[in-house]
Design a protein around this motif. Structure first.
Motif, short mmCIF file in Angstrom:
data_model
loop_
_atom_site.label_atom_id
_atom_site.label_comp_id
_atom_site.label_asym_id
_atom_site.label_seq_id
_atom_site.Cartn_x
_atom_site.Cartn_y
_atom_site.Cartn_z
N VAL A 3 1.00 -1.32 -0.14
CA VAL A 3 -0.09 0.11 0.18
C VAL A 3 0.71 1.26 -0.21
CG1 VAL A 3 -1.70 1.23 1.35
CG2 VAL A 3 -1.89 -1.24 1.14
N MET A 4 2.06 1.28 0.58
CA MET A 4 2.69 2.37 0.79
C MET A 4 4.04 2.39 -0.20
SD MET A 4 2.06 4.42 3.27
CE MET A 4 3.13 5.42 3.56
N ASN A 5 4.54 3.54 -0.72
CA ASN A 5 5.30 3.62 -1.84
C ASN A 5 6.56 4.33 -1.23
OD1 ASN A 5 6.92 3.77 -3.82
ND2 ASN A 5 5.20 4.14 -5.46
N SER A 6 7.38 3.70 -0.53
CA SER A 6 8.62 4.39 0.32
C SER A 6 9.40 5.25 -0.89
CB SER A 6 9.22 3.40 1.07
OG SER A 6 9.74 2.43 0.48
N SER A 7 9.53 4.79 -2.14
CA SER A 7 10.26 5.27 -3.17
C SER A 7 9.69 6.79 -3.28
CB SER A 7 10.44 4.63 -4.44
OG SER A 7 9.03 4.64 -5.07
N VAL A 8 8.38 6.92 -3.21
CA VAL A 8 7.79 8.24 -3.14
C VAL A 8 7.59 9.07 -1.96
CG1 VAL A 8 5.48 9.29 -3.95
CG2 VAL A 8 6.45 7.46 -5.47
N ASP A 9 7.76 8.35 -0.76
CA ASP A 9 7.41 9.10 0.34
C ASP A 9 8.65 10.11 0.59
OD1 ASP A 9 5.53 7.51 1.47
OD2 ASP A 9 6.94 6.39 2.97
N TRP A 10 9.70 10.21 0.25
CA TRP A 10 10.73 11.06 0.42
C TRP A 10 10.32 12.20 -0.61
CZ3 TRP A 10 14.10 12.50 -3.50
CH2 TRP A 10 14.35 11.61 -4.63
N MET A 11 10.10 11.83 -1.81
CA MET A 11 9.61 12.81 -2.78
C MET A 11 8.71 13.89 -2.47
SD MET A 11 9.77 10.59 -6.15
CE MET A 11 11.44 10.67 -7.17
N LEU A 12 7.74 13.40 -1.51
CA LEU A 12 6.60 14.08 -1.05
C LEU A 12 7.22 15.35 -0.13
CD1 LEU A 12 3.67 11.81 -0.32
CD2 LEU A 12 4.09 12.95 -2.35
N LEU A 26 -0.24 11.21 -0.46
CA LEU A 26 -0.75 10.70 -1.78
C LEU A 26 -1.70 9.73 -1.50
CD1 LEU A 26 -0.32 10.88 -5.00
CD2 LEU A 26 1.34 8.74 -4.56
N LEU A 27 -2.77 9.87 -2.11
CA LEU A 27 -3.70 8.78 -1.76
C LEU A 27 -4.61 8.16 -3.30
CD1 LEU A 27 -7.17 10.63 -1.50
CD2 LEU A 27 -5.12 11.87 -0.79
N SER A 28 -5.23 7.18 -3.28
CA SER A 28 -5.96 6.58 -4.38
C SER A 28 -7.19 7.10 -4.09
CB SER A 28 -5.89 5.32 -4.19
OG SER A 28 -6.54 4.41 -3.04
N SER A 29 -7.99 7.04 -5.21
CA SER A 29 -9.27 7.61 -5.14
C SER A 29 -10.18 6.90 -4.17
CB SER A 29 -9.98 7.62 -6.58
OG SER A 29 -9.82 6.25 -7.21
N ASP A 30 -9.79 5.68 -3.96
CA ASP A 30 -10.69 4.86 -2.80
C ASP A 30 -10.27 5.24 -1.55
OD1 ASP A 30 -8.44 3.51 -3.52
OD2 ASP A 30 -9.67 1.50 -3.76
N GLY A 31 -9.39 5.90 -1.15
CA GLY A 31 -9.03 6.33 0.03
C GLY A 31 -7.95 5.60 0.67
N MET A 32 -7.08 4.89 -0.25
CA MET A 32 -5.87 4.18 0.38
C MET A 32 -4.80 5.17 0.56
SD MET A 32 -7.20 1.27 1.05
CE MET A 32 -5.70 0.21 1.35
N LEU A 33 -4.10 5.17 1.46
CA LEU A 33 -2.86 5.97 1.69
C LEU A 33 -1.78 5.28 0.76
CD1 LEU A 33 -1.17 8.34 3.01
CD2 LEU A 33 -0.64 6.54 4.74
N ARG A 34 -1.08 5.99 -0.24
CA ARG A 34 -0.08 5.45 -1.16
C ARG A 34 1.30 5.97 -0.62
NH1 ARG A 34 -1.25 1.39 -3.48
NH2 ARG A 34 0.56 1.81 -5.11
N ALA A 35 1.48 7.09 -0.09
CA ALA A 35 2.76 7.79 0.39
C ALA A 35 2.39 8.75 1.25
CB ALA A 35 3.59 8.35 -0.91
N ARG A 36 3.46 9.10 2.36
CA ARG A 36 3.24 10.15 3.09
C ARG A 36 4.64 11.03 3.27
NH1 ARG A 36 4.66 8.36 8.44
NH2 ARG A 36 5.00 6.14 8.18
#
Length: 134
Positions: A3-12, A26-36
């Protein structure tokens, strides 16, 4: 699926270089957390992802109020006494949200968010889960 994309976390964190910004998710349209971004807990980011998915859905459903029904949704801005929440499309089925203080350069935040989305391109795309109608 992770669910999490740690390669994107730092980019946020790049979205937080504008003075007055607080958090980015970063979230999906159905409310899932993708990165923070750093500084926001996983539990809080999960909770905000679910809430912001609802917000973008409601925002998109009001397009006819702005004009023709085919008017595409681009951004939602919510103002609070202590700051703002910016929510933009970040690819098919993905959204980027940034929270800020009340004393922030709103144009700079939006610009930085769009630059981040452009830079990340397909990495930010989140396919819609099977069976989800959004």
């Amino acid at each position: 699926m992770n669910v999490m994309n740690s390669s994107v976390d730092w980019m946020l964190d790049d979205a937080l270089t504008v003075p007055g910004t607080r958090h980015a998710i970063l979230l999906s349209s159905d409310g899932m957390l993708r990165a923070r971004s750093q500084g926001i807990s996983r539990d809080e980011a999960d909770r905000q992802a679910a809430a912001l998915a609802g917000l973008q859905s409601i925002s998109r459903s009001t397009t006819e109020f702005c004009g023709a029904s085919e008017t595409p949704w681009r951004q939602t801005l919510v103002e609070f006494a202590g700051g703002f929440v910016f929510l933009i499309a970040a690819g098919p089925g993905a959204y980027l949200a940034v929270s800020t203080s009340e004393n922030v350069d709103m144009e700079a935040v939006t610009f930085r968010m769009h630059k981040l989305v452009d830079r990340l391109g397909k990495e930010l795309s989140t396919p819609v889960r099977e069976g989800y109608v959004g």
